[in-house]
Design a protein around this motif. Structure first.
Motif, mmCIF file in Angstrom:
data_model
loop_
_atom_site.group_PDB
_atom_site.id
_atom_site.type_symbol
_atom_site.label_atom_id
_atom_site.label_comp_id
_atom_site.label_asym_id
_atom_site.label_seq_id
_atom_site.Cartn_x
_atom_site.Cartn_y
_atom_site.Cartn_z
ATOM 1 N N ALA A 143 0.818 -1.289 0.162
ATOM 2 C CA ALA A 143 0.097 -0.022 0.022
ATOM 3 C C ALA A 143 0.931 1.306 0.021
ATOM 4 C CB ALA A 143 -0.983 0.123 1.344
ATOM 5 N N LEU A 144 2.014 1.305 0.623
ATOM 6 C CA LEU A 144 2.750 2.361 0.689
ATOM 7 C C LEU A 144 3.586 2.496 -0.467
ATOM 8 C CD1 LEU A 144 4.461 4.710 2.463
ATOM 9 C CD2 LEU A 144 5.964 2.725 2.946
ATOM 10 N N TYR A 145 4.094 1.423 -1.287
ATOM 11 C CA TYR A 145 4.745 1.370 -2.604
ATOM 12 C C TYR A 145 3.964 2.062 -3.636
ATOM 13 C CZ TYR A 145 8.434 -1.571 -0.800
ATOM 14 O OH TYR A 145 9.486 -1.973 0.033
ATOM 15 N N TYR A 146 2.489 1.781 -3.614
ATOM 16 C CA TYR A 146 1.792 2.281 -4.653
ATOM 17 C C TYR A 146 0.782 3.323 -4.095
ATOM 18 C CZ TYR A 146 3.571 -1.735 -7.319
ATOM 19 O OH TYR A 146 4.354 -2.621 -7.984
ATOM 20 N N ARG A 147 1.170 3.747 -3.314
ATOM 21 C CA ARG A 147 0.394 5.018 -2.775
ATOM 22 C C ARG A 147 0.159 6.103 -3.880
ATOM 23 N NH1 ARG A 147 5.386 5.717 -0.755
ATOM 24 N NH2 ARG A 147 6.225 7.620 -0.778
ATOM 25 N N GLY A 148 -0.972 6.681 -4.098
ATOM 26 C CA GLY A 148 -0.947 7.834 -5.085
ATOM 27 C C GLY A 148 -1.376 7.361 -6.393
ATOM 28 N N VAL A 149 -1.451 5.941 -6.548
ATOM 29 C CA VAL A 149 -1.656 5.286 -7.879
ATOM 30 C C VAL A 149 -3.233 5.544 -8.058
ATOM 31 C CG1 VAL A 149 -1.908 3.307 -9.192
ATOM 32 C CG2 VAL A 149 0.091 3.712 -8.045
ATOM 33 N N ASP A 150 -3.673 5.819 -9.105
ATOM 34 C CA ASP A 150 -5.072 6.292 -9.431
ATOM 35 C C ASP A 150 -6.084 5.061 -10.041
ATOM 36 O OD1 ASP A 150 -4.480 9.021 -8.803
ATOM 37 O OD2 ASP A 150 -4.045 9.443 -10.875
ATOM 38 N N VAL A 151 -5.602 3.972 -9.832
ATOM 39 C CA VAL A 151 -6.490 2.860 -10.125
ATOM 40 C C VAL A 151 -6.246 1.705 -9.194
ATOM 41 C CG1 VAL A 151 -6.247 3.073 -12.674
ATOM 42 C CG2 VAL A 151 -4.642 1.853 -11.550
ATOM 43 N N ALA A 169 -12.788 1.084 -8.974
ATOM 44 C CA ALA A 169 -13.595 0.841 -10.136
ATOM 45 C C ALA A 169 -13.089 0.097 -11.390
ATOM 46 C CB ALA A 169 -14.403 1.724 -10.426
ATOM 47 N N THR A 170 -11.693 0.666 -11.710
ATOM 48 C CA THR A 170 -11.012 -0.079 -12.629
ATOM 49 C C THR A 170 -9.663 -0.444 -11.932
ATOM 50 O OG1 THR A 170 -10.260 0.211 -14.885
ATOM 51 C CG2 THR A 170 -10.058 2.136 -13.439
ATOM 52 N N SER A 171 -8.945 -1.447 -12.292
ATOM 53 C CA SER A 171 -7.520 -2.058 -11.685
ATOM 54 C C SER A 171 -6.706 -2.614 -12.905
ATOM 55 C CB SER A 171 -8.144 -2.999 -10.909
ATOM 56 O OG SER A 171 -8.980 -2.896 -9.762
ATOM 57 N N VAL A 172 -5.369 -2.627 -12.442
ATOM 58 C CA VAL A 172 -4.452 -3.059 -13.085
ATOM 59 C C VAL A 172 -3.842 -4.442 -12.375
ATOM 60 C CG1 VAL A 172 -2.152 -2.989 -14.118
ATOM 61 C CG2 VAL A 172 -3.943 -0.983 -14.253
ATOM 62 N N ALA A 173 -3.680 -5.398 -12.987
ATOM 63 C CA ALA A 173 -2.897 -6.649 -12.174
ATOM 64 C C ALA A 173 -1.601 -6.719 -12.654
ATOM 65 C CB ALA A 173 -3.762 -7.936 -12.586
ATOM 66 N N ILE A 174 -0.740 -7.017 -11.791
ATOM 67 C CA ILE A 174 0.754 -6.933 -12.084
ATOM 68 C C ILE A 174 1.194 -8.425 -11.682
ATOM 69 C CG2 ILE A 174 3.108 -6.038 -11.880
ATOM 70 C CD1 ILE A 174 1.424 -3.629 -10.386
ATOM 71 N N THR A 175 1.529 -9.263 -12.881
ATOM 72 C CA THR A 175 2.085 -10.589 -12.310
ATOM 73 C C THR A 175 3.466 -10.788 -12.474
ATOM 74 O OG1 THR A 175 -0.116 -11.228 -13.614
ATOM 75 C CG2 THR A 175 1.703 -12.737 -13.383
ATOM 76 N N GLY A 176 4.030 -11.560 -11.735
ATOM 77 C CA GLY A 176 5.446 -11.929 -11.657
ATOM 78 C C GLY A 176 5.756 -12.740 -10.382
ATOM 79 N N PHE A 196 1.505 -6.994 -17.178
ATOM 80 C CA PHE A 196 0.191 -6.143 -16.721
ATOM 81 C C PHE A 196 -0.865 -6.646 -17.474
ATOM 82 C CE2 PHE A 196 4.351 -3.665 -16.820
ATOM 83 C CZ PHE A 196 4.325 -3.154 -15.453
ATOM 84 N N GLU A 197 -2.242 -6.427 -16.663
ATOM 85 C CA GLU A 197 -3.333 -6.795 -17.358
ATOM 86 C C GLU A 197 -4.600 -5.950 -16.973
ATOM 87 O OE1 GLU A 197 -6.691 -10.276 -17.485
ATOM 88 O OE2 GLU A 197 -4.432 -10.897 -16.876
ATOM 89 N N GLY A 198 -5.256 -5.307 -17.760
ATOM 90 C CA GLY A 198 -5.990 -4.238 -17.705
ATOM 91 C C GLY A 198 -6.635 -3.501 -18.828
ATOM 92 N N SER A 199 -7.375 -2.719 -18.544
ATOM 93 C CA SER A 199 -7.850 -2.048 -19.728
ATOM 94 C C SER A 199 -7.184 -0.762 -20.206
ATOM 95 C CB SER A 199 -9.578 -1.195 -19.361
ATOM 96 O OG SER A 199 -9.205 -0.194 -18.707
ATOM 97 N N ASP A 200 -7.118 -0.326 -21.543
ATOM 98 C CA ASP A 200 -6.272 0.492 -21.768
ATOM 99 C C ASP A 200 -6.182 1.894 -20.834
ATOM 100 O OD1 ASP A 200 -5.645 -1.362 -24.034
ATOM 101 O OD2 ASP A 200 -6.862 -0.161 -25.483
ATOM 102 N N ASP A 201 -7.590 2.096 -20.608
ATOM 103 C CA ASP A 201 -7.553 3.512 -19.751
ATOM 104 C C ASP A 201 -6.734 3.199 -18.266
ATOM 105 O OD1 ASP A 201 -8.872 4.735 -21.705
ATOM 106 O OD2 ASP A 201 -10.964 4.343 -21.036
ATOM 107 N N ALA A 202 -7.231 1.924 -17.914
ATOM 108 C CA ALA A 202 -6.362 1.702 -16.469
ATOM 109 C C ALA A 202 -5.010 1.679 -16.677
ATOM 110 C CB ALA A 202 -7.066 0.411 -16.061
ATOM 111 N N LEU A 203 -4.487 0.955 -17.804
ATOM 112 C CA LEU A 203 -3.070 0.888 -18.000
ATOM 113 C C LEU A 203 -2.435 2.115 -18.156
ATOM 114 C CD1 LEU A 203 -2.872 -2.219 -20.116
ATOM 115 C CD2 LEU A 203 -2.183 -2.053 -17.810
ATOM 116 N N ALA A 204 -3.120 3.031 -18.757
ATOM 117 C CA ALA A 204 -2.623 4.391 -19.129
ATOM 118 C C ALA A 204 -2.703 5.339 -17.725
ATOM 119 C CB ALA A 204 -3.564 5.016 -20.016
ATOM 120 N N LEU A 205 -3.553 5.346 -16.916
ATOM 121 C CA LEU A 205 -3.769 5.846 -15.584
ATOM 122 C C LEU A 205 -2.654 5.388 -14.778
ATOM 123 C CD1 LEU A 205 -7.475 6.229 -14.886
ATOM 124 C CD2 LEU A 205 -5.780 8.040 -14.987
#
Length: 211
Positions: A143-151, A169-176, A196-205
């Motif tokens: 949660a600290l590492y990804y604070r401020g992320v808009d998705v 409402a929209t999310s990005v999954a990071i796999t590794g 990465f997996e997510g919609s184009d808008d989510a990935l751009a955000l």
């Protein structure tokens, strides 16, 4: 706690093998700067400058002096050996629990900062238990590492384990694998083997939030 001493040894070996003037993934730092940083954070009362802004400049001046001296290979070897021997007796990091908390992630990421600072590198195959310890450390801090992320952010492992870092409402999954997720979470975006997996808008955000 048993993973920090061998991780220290691996990092010291990687630094020694690289020599004083190799590039690292730490912007503006060669291996001698990284070695100086590692020594000062465990041996200098000015190490508070890593967290307290008014003390940052004095800490950086001391690091620069050590790094300049370590341009000489003999002095560099001494600096790496000092790091290898562990924290000073007065350092809070001499306490095993604090050493684990402070150094588990630090040593893993900095080892990879050296290994991946060259043009050609390959990921390490980590011990399964060590990988699990890194995963647990990652999800505690995610949660600290990804604070401020808009998705929303979901960390996902190839074996199916997942951790929801934040919901939206929209999310990005990071796999590794855990080590690669750890590198991405710690800002080594271009040198982490993740997908990465997510919609184009989510990935751009997501991408713009990390810029």
């Amino acid at each position: 706690m048993r993973y920090v001493p061998p991780s220290r040894e691996v990092l010291a070996e990687v630094l020694q093998a690289a020599g004083p003037d190799e590039q690292t993934l730490c912007a503006g730092w060669k291996t001698r700067h990284l070695a100086a940083h590692l020594v000062l954070r465990e041996h200098s009362p000015w190490a508070a400058g890593l967290a307290i802004a008014p003390l940052q400049a004095p800490m950086e001046r001391r690091m620069d002096r050590l790094a300049r001296r370590a341009e000489d290979p003999g002095h560099y070897a001494e600096l790496v050996d000092r790091f290898r021997r562990g924290p000073a007796a007065f350092s809070p990091m001499a306490l095993p629990a604090l050493e684990h908390a402070a150094n588990l992630i630090e040593f893993f990421v900095h080892t990879e900062d050296v290994r991946r600072g060259v043009d050609r590198w390959a990921p390490r195959v980590l011990d399964a238990e060590y990988s699990e310890v890194l995963w647990e450390a990652l999800i505690r801090r995610a949660a600290l590492y990804y604070r401020g992320v808009d998705v929303g952010v979901i960390l996902r492992r190839p074996d199916g384990q997942r951790h929801v870092v934040r919901k939206a409402a929209t999310s990005v999954a990071i796999t590794g694998v855990p080590g690669e997720l750890m590198m991405h979470a710690n800002g080594r975006r271009d040198h982490a083997l993740v997908t990465f997996e997510g919609s184009d808008d989510a990935l751009a955000l997501f991408t713009s939030s990390l810029a």
